[in-house]
Design a protein around this motif. Structure first.
Motif, short mmCIF file in Angstrom:
data_model
loop_
_atom_site.label_atom_id
_atom_site.label_comp_id
_atom_site.label_asym_id
_atom_site.label_seq_id
_atom_site.Cartn_x
_atom_site.Cartn_y
_atom_site.Cartn_z
N ALA A 1 33.86 40.62 24.41
CA ALA A 1 33.91 39.60 25.46
C ALA A 1 33.54 40.21 26.79
O ALA A 1 33.57 41.43 26.97
CB ALA A 1 35.30 38.97 25.54
N TRP A 2 33.19 39.33 27.70
CA TRP A 2 33.00 39.69 29.10
C TRP A 2 34.06 38.97 29.92
O TRP A 2 34.27 37.76 29.76
CB TRP A 2 31.61 39.28 29.57
N PHE A 3 34.70 39.71 30.80
CA PHE A 3 35.67 39.18 31.75
C PHE A 3 35.18 39.49 33.15
O PHE A 3 34.33 40.36 33.35
CB PHE A 3 37.05 39.83 31.54
N ARG A 4 35.74 38.79 34.10
CA ARG A 4 35.47 39.13 35.50
C ARG A 4 36.76 39.04 36.30
O ARG A 4 37.69 38.32 35.93
CB ARG A 4 34.39 38.23 36.09
N GLN A 5 36.75 39.78 37.40
CA GLN A 5 37.95 39.82 38.21
C GLN A 5 37.59 39.92 39.68
O GLN A 5 36.75 40.74 40.07
CB GLN A 5 38.83 41.01 37.82
N VAL A 6 38.23 39.08 40.46
CA VAL A 6 38.14 39.11 41.91
C VAL A 6 39.44 39.72 42.43
O VAL A 6 40.51 39.49 41.87
CB VAL A 6 37.94 37.69 42.47
N ALA A 7 39.34 40.50 43.49
CA ALA A 7 40.51 41.18 44.04
C ALA A 7 41.63 40.19 44.30
O ALA A 7 41.43 39.13 44.90
CB ALA A 7 40.14 41.90 45.33
N GLY A 8 42.80 40.53 43.80
CA GLY A 8 43.96 39.69 44.01
C GLY A 8 44.15 38.58 43.00
O GLY A 8 45.13 37.83 43.06
#
Length: 124
Positions: free
Chosen positions: A35-42
């Motif tokens: 899978a691919w995930f993404r994350q934004v700070a906080g």
């Protein structure tokens, strides 16, 4: 066990395209659903797209449908995420992940191995 090394990403204007790649530098990627995930700070890490171990089933979060395409080549030990029509809200650090489960979970806690992350920035 598998070691995941990511490449691709970078900065692009809205409407542009980027391709992310995930290589298994050790181990066999074909043994894992990916899978691919993404994350934004906080914020929490969120599911973007997933693909079964065979590549026969793919999954997309609603905002990715029609714009992103996940694919894999088990003979080359790679999984790619092709992203088109990128929007500023796609800006995040993107991670590839592998799970020993036979299905493709949408929660990050069910993944066993992670790539190092790569920044995608969409801005004019």
């Amino acid at each position: 066990q598998v070691q995941l090394v990511q490449s691709g990403g970078g900065s692009v204007q809205p409407g542009g395209s980027l391709r992310l790649s995930c290589l298994a530098s050790a181990g066999r990627l074909g043994d894992y659903a990916m899978a691919w995930f993404r994350q934004v700070a906080g914020k929490d890490r969120e599911f973007v797209s997933g693909i079964s171990w065979s590549g026969g089933s793919t999954f997309y979060e609603d905002s990715a449908k029609g714009r992103f395409t996940v694919s894999r080549d088990n003979s080359r030990n790679t999984v790619d995420l092709q992203m088109h029509s990128l929007k500023p809200e796609d800006t995040a650090v993107y991670y590839c992940a592998a799970t020993v489960l036979s299905r493709v979970p949408w929660t990050p806690y069910e993944y066993d191995y992670w790539g190092q992350g790569t920044q995608v920035t969409v801005s004019s």
